[in-house]
Design a protein around this motif. Structure first.
Motif: not given
Length: 241
Positions: A6, A30, A52-53, A118
């Motif tokens: 992620k 991550v 993703d964020l 996530l």
């Protein structure tokens, strides 16, 4: 981008907040790319695509969170998920543009929400065990960023030569001197809350002598190397001087 991980883009000029945020996530799951300004994040997203964020601090320079997000939408056709970082809730934090408002210092509840969002498998309640922690320094200094950076700088510059000295004493069979060096190093590892390194130092200082010291010395050197690598990633400004 590596699709097995992620990806989070964190935009916050607070280096301590960046470092603390990283402690909650496994690097195998991550990838967090941190930026002190909106312009750096914008360039990264242009080149690498949507993360993703996106986590963005409310007053990040030079545009602030809202204008930065508007620019990304207009110029890059950004459609990704965004969470706002702020010291307290505000009208901006209630904007529909943001999935959630995260307060500083980061709370386990908020980090748990990020992990759930996530779809990460690890527990949202507690950060995984880390090679170092800033909690003691933050508590000691009331979050004084300059004090914390200076403490990390002292650790960077002082521990390596002492470990080299310890190894040399061992080669000279000066085992009592090895113990003295280990005793002097223990507080440095305790300061950054690496219990393994502190315990190794304690055993070398008070419990082990002779040739039995050698594997513990090597283990301590390796643990220190891991700490330095992690600190260098989280505090590049300290390690660049």
């Amino acid at each position: 981008m590596n699709e097995t991980k992620k990806h989070i883009v964190l935009v916050d000029a607070d280096a301590l907040a960046q470092a603390r945020f990283n402690t909650f996530f496994s690097k195998s799951e991550v990838e967090v790319n941190s930026f002190a300004s909106a312009m750096g994040a914008i360039q990264y997203i242009k080149q690498s695509g949507e993360p993703d964020l996106l986590l963005i601090e409310e007053n990040v320079k030079p545009l602030g969170a809202i204008q930065t997000l508007n620019y990304l939408k207009e110029q890059v056709n950004f459609k990704g998920s965004v969470m706002l970082i702020a010291n307290s809730e505000s009208l901006v934090s209630k904007s529909a543009d943001f999935v959630r408002f995260l307060s500083k210092p980061f709370k386990n509840e908020d980090i748990g929400f990020v992990k759930t969002f996530l779809q990460l498998p690890c527990s949202p309640e507690e950060p995984e065990e880390q090679i170092y922690s800033l909690n003691y320094l933050i508590e000691l200094s009331d979050g004084d960023a300059e004090f914390i950076r200076e403490s990390i700088s002292i650790f960077k510059d002082s521990v390596t030569p002492r470990l080299e000295e310890m190894l040399q004493f061992y080669k000279e069979e000066a085992y009592e001197e090895v113990s003295k060096v280990a005793h002097s190093l223990k507080p440095s590892f305790e300061m950054l809350q690496n219990s393994k390194a502190a315990q190794l130092s304690n055993e070398l200082a008070h419990k082990i002598t002779g040739t039995a010291m050698f594997p513990l010395i090597n283990e301590l050197i390796e643990e220190h190397k891991k700490m330095q690598e992690a600190l260098k990633d989280d505090f590049p400004e300290v390690y660049s001087v």
